[in-house]
Design a protein around this motif. Sequence first.
Motif, PDB file in Angstrom:
ATOM      1  N   TYR A  94       3.773  -1.233   3.680  1.00  0.00           N
ATOM      2  CA  TYR A  94       3.408   0.106   3.217  1.00  0.00           C
ATOM      3  C   TYR A  94       4.634   0.936   2.857  1.00  0.00           C
ATOM      4  O   TYR A  94       5.743   0.704   3.334  1.00  0.00           O
ATOM      5  CB  TYR A  94       2.598   0.843   4.292  1.00  0.00           C
ATOM      6  N   THR A  95       4.371   1.912   1.993  1.00  0.00           N
ATOM      7  CA  THR A  95       5.297   3.007   1.739  1.00  0.00           C
ATOM      8  C   THR A  95       4.490   4.287   1.865  1.00  0.00           C
ATOM      9  O   THR A  95       3.484   4.458   1.169  1.00  0.00           O
ATOM     10  CB  THR A  95       5.926   2.930   0.340  1.00  0.00           C
ATOM     11  N   ILE A  96       4.889   5.172   2.754  1.00  0.00           N
ATOM     12  CA  ILE A  96       4.228   6.465   2.927  1.00  0.00           C
ATOM     13  C   ILE A  96       5.138   7.529   2.337  1.00  0.00           C
ATOM     14  O   ILE A  96       6.296   7.676   2.742  1.00  0.00           O
ATOM     15  CB  ILE A  96       3.936   6.746   4.410  1.00  0.00           C
ATOM     16  N   VAL A  97       4.612   8.250   1.364  1.00  0.00           N
ATOM     17  CA  VAL A  97       5.376   9.264   0.642  1.00  0.00           C
ATOM     18  C   VAL A  97       4.871  10.636   1.062  1.00  0.00           C
ATOM     19  O   VAL A  97       3.675  10.926   0.947  1.00  0.00           O
ATOM     20  CB  VAL A  97       5.224   9.084  -0.881  1.00  0.00           C
ATOM     21  N   THR A 117       8.961   8.186   3.670  1.00  0.00           N
ATOM     22  CA  THR A 117       9.981   9.025   3.064  1.00  0.00           C
ATOM     23  C   THR A 117       9.402  10.345   2.592  1.00  0.00           C
ATOM     24  O   THR A 117       8.246  10.414   2.150  1.00  0.00           O
ATOM     25  CB  THR A 117      10.654   8.301   1.882  1.00  0.00           C
ATOM     26  N   GLU A 118      10.183  11.391   2.708  1.00  0.00           N
ATOM     27  CA  GLU A 118       9.823  12.689   2.137  1.00  0.00           C
ATOM     28  C   GLU A 118      10.464  12.808   0.758  1.00  0.00           C
ATOM     29  O   GLU A 118      11.457  12.136   0.471  1.00  0.00           O
ATOM     30  CB  GLU A 118      10.285  13.823   3.056  1.00  0.00           C
ATOM     31  N   LEU A 119       9.903  13.668  -0.075  1.00  0.00           N
ATOM     32  CA  LEU A 119      10.415  13.879  -1.433  1.00  0.00           C
ATOM     33  C   LEU A 119      10.532  15.364  -1.731  1.00  0.00           C
ATOM     34  O   LEU A 119       9.577  16.118  -1.487  1.00  0.00           O
ATOM     35  CB  LEU A 119       9.501  13.240  -2.474  1.00  0.00           C
ATOM     36  N   LYS A 147       6.637  10.241 -11.116  1.00  0.00           N
ATOM     37  CA  LYS A 147       7.728   9.371 -11.562  1.00  0.00           C
ATOM     38  C   LYS A 147       8.297   8.561 -10.396  1.00  0.00           C
ATOM     39  O   LYS A 147       8.634   7.379 -10.540  1.00  0.00           O
ATOM     40  CB  LYS A 147       8.826  10.211 -12.224  1.00  0.00           C
ATOM     41  N   ALA A 148       8.377   9.200  -9.222  1.00  0.00           N
ATOM     42  CA  ALA A 148       8.862   8.485  -8.048  1.00  0.00           C
ATOM     43  C   ALA A 148       7.888   7.385  -7.642  1.00  0.00           C
ATOM     44  O   ALA A 148       8.301   6.287  -7.244  1.00  0.00           O
ATOM     45  CB  ALA A 148       9.072   9.463  -6.894  1.00  0.00           C
ATOM     46  N   LEU A 149       6.601   7.648  -7.765  1.00  0.00           N
ATOM     47  CA  LEU A 149       5.600   6.637  -7.431  1.00  0.00           C
ATOM     48  C   LEU A 149       5.701   5.437  -8.365  1.00  0.00           C
ATOM     49  O   LEU A 149       5.552   4.288  -7.927  1.00  0.00           O
ATOM     50  CB  LEU A 149       4.195   7.244  -7.487  1.00  0.00           C
ATOM     51  N   LEU A 150       5.939   5.679  -9.638  1.00  0.00           N
ATOM     52  CA  LEU A 150       6.126   4.565 -10.568  1.00  0.00           C
ATOM     53  C   LEU A 150       7.320   3.714 -10.137  1.00  0.00           C
ATOM     54  O   LEU A 150       7.250   2.473 -10.145  1.00  0.00           O
ATOM     55  CB  LEU A 150       6.341   5.081 -11.992  1.00  0.00           C
ATOM     56  N   PHE A 169       0.856  -1.181   0.000  1.00  0.00           N
ATOM     57  CA  PHE A 169       0.000   0.000   0.000  1.00  0.00           C
ATOM     58  C   PHE A 169       0.894   1.234   0.000  1.00  0.00           C
ATOM     59  O   PHE A 169       1.708   1.423   0.907  1.00  0.00           O
ATOM     60  CB  PHE A 169      -0.902   0.007   1.238  1.00  0.00           C
ATOM     61  N   ILE A 170       0.728   2.073  -1.018  1.00  0.00           N
ATOM     62  CA  ILE A 170       1.509   3.303  -1.146  1.00  0.00           C
ATOM     63  C   ILE A 170       0.582   4.479  -0.847  1.00  0.00           C
ATOM     64  O   ILE A 170      -0.396   4.707  -1.563  1.00  0.00           O
ATOM     65  CB  ILE A 170       2.116   3.439  -2.550  1.00  0.00           C
ATOM     66  N   MET A 171       0.872   5.193   0.211  1.00  0.00           N
ATOM     67  CA  MET A 171       0.061   6.335   0.633  1.00  0.00           C
ATOM     68  C   MET A 171       0.776   7.630   0.293  1.00  0.00           C
ATOM     69  O   MET A 171       1.921   7.848   0.724  1.00  0.00           O
ATOM     70  CB  MET A 171      -0.180   6.282   2.142  1.00  0.00           C
ATOM     71  N   VAL A 172       0.124   8.490  -0.488  1.00  0.00           N
ATOM     72  CA  VAL A 172       0.682   9.812  -0.761  1.00  0.00           C
ATOM     73  C   VAL A 172       0.163  10.750   0.320  1.00  0.00           C
ATOM     74  O   VAL A 172      -1.020  11.081   0.355  1.00  0.00           O
ATOM     75  CB  VAL A 172       0.316  10.306  -2.164  1.00  0.00           C
TER      76      VAL A 172
END
Length: 211
Positions: free
Chosen positions: A144-147, A197-199, A181-184, A105-108
């Motif tokens: 999970y990855t939280i962006v 992670t922060e971007l 692009k980072a999400l891909l 699960f990738i949460m923006v």
Amino acid sequence: MSRTLIIGASGQIGKKLTRNMLNDGQKVAALVRDKNKLSEFDDANLSIIEADLTKDFEHAFEDCTQVVFVAGSGGNTGADKTILIDLWAACRAADYAKNNDIKHFIMVSSIGADAPSSGPEEMQPYLVAKHMADEHLVQRGLKYTIVRPGTLTDDEPSEQITTERPSNKDDAKITRADVAKALLYIVKNPADSNLVTELFNGNKSIAQALK
């Protein structure tokens, strides 16, 4: 091939991510409130699912292995929509993902979601919603990855980013296109362990910054 559900696929970042994934040959289930907002897409790898995030949308998770939650209430809505979309819909998405054995699960989220009370007063309700949604995802026991992107801009992508927060607040920004692009990259290269992670705009390639 696995299929990724993009929740909020017609939004500014969501549409860019949808295009990136289709161009990469990925299978995408795009969850939107109005399918006409994706009318420019014509791809055999795309399934468009219409649903209202304030209602039941669990059916969208069928046959998906990954989820990207990139939905948001938008800057022109009130606190009621922030609660319903950025908090409640995000929490329910995590619940549905758990029910459907989603593998990643990738949460923006947003910069500042780690400490909402430290943010600008006018942003605190939004940051609290993001914080609580992130915490709910963590507690669900999913991978999970939280962006947490910095301030979003519509500049042209540089494909050069950093995960280190700049010391100057004015530099704590990133283009929506670079977030997509980072999400891909994250979809294709999930980390071995859970990640927050922060971007920001930076000087590293996406692969270098996120490996």
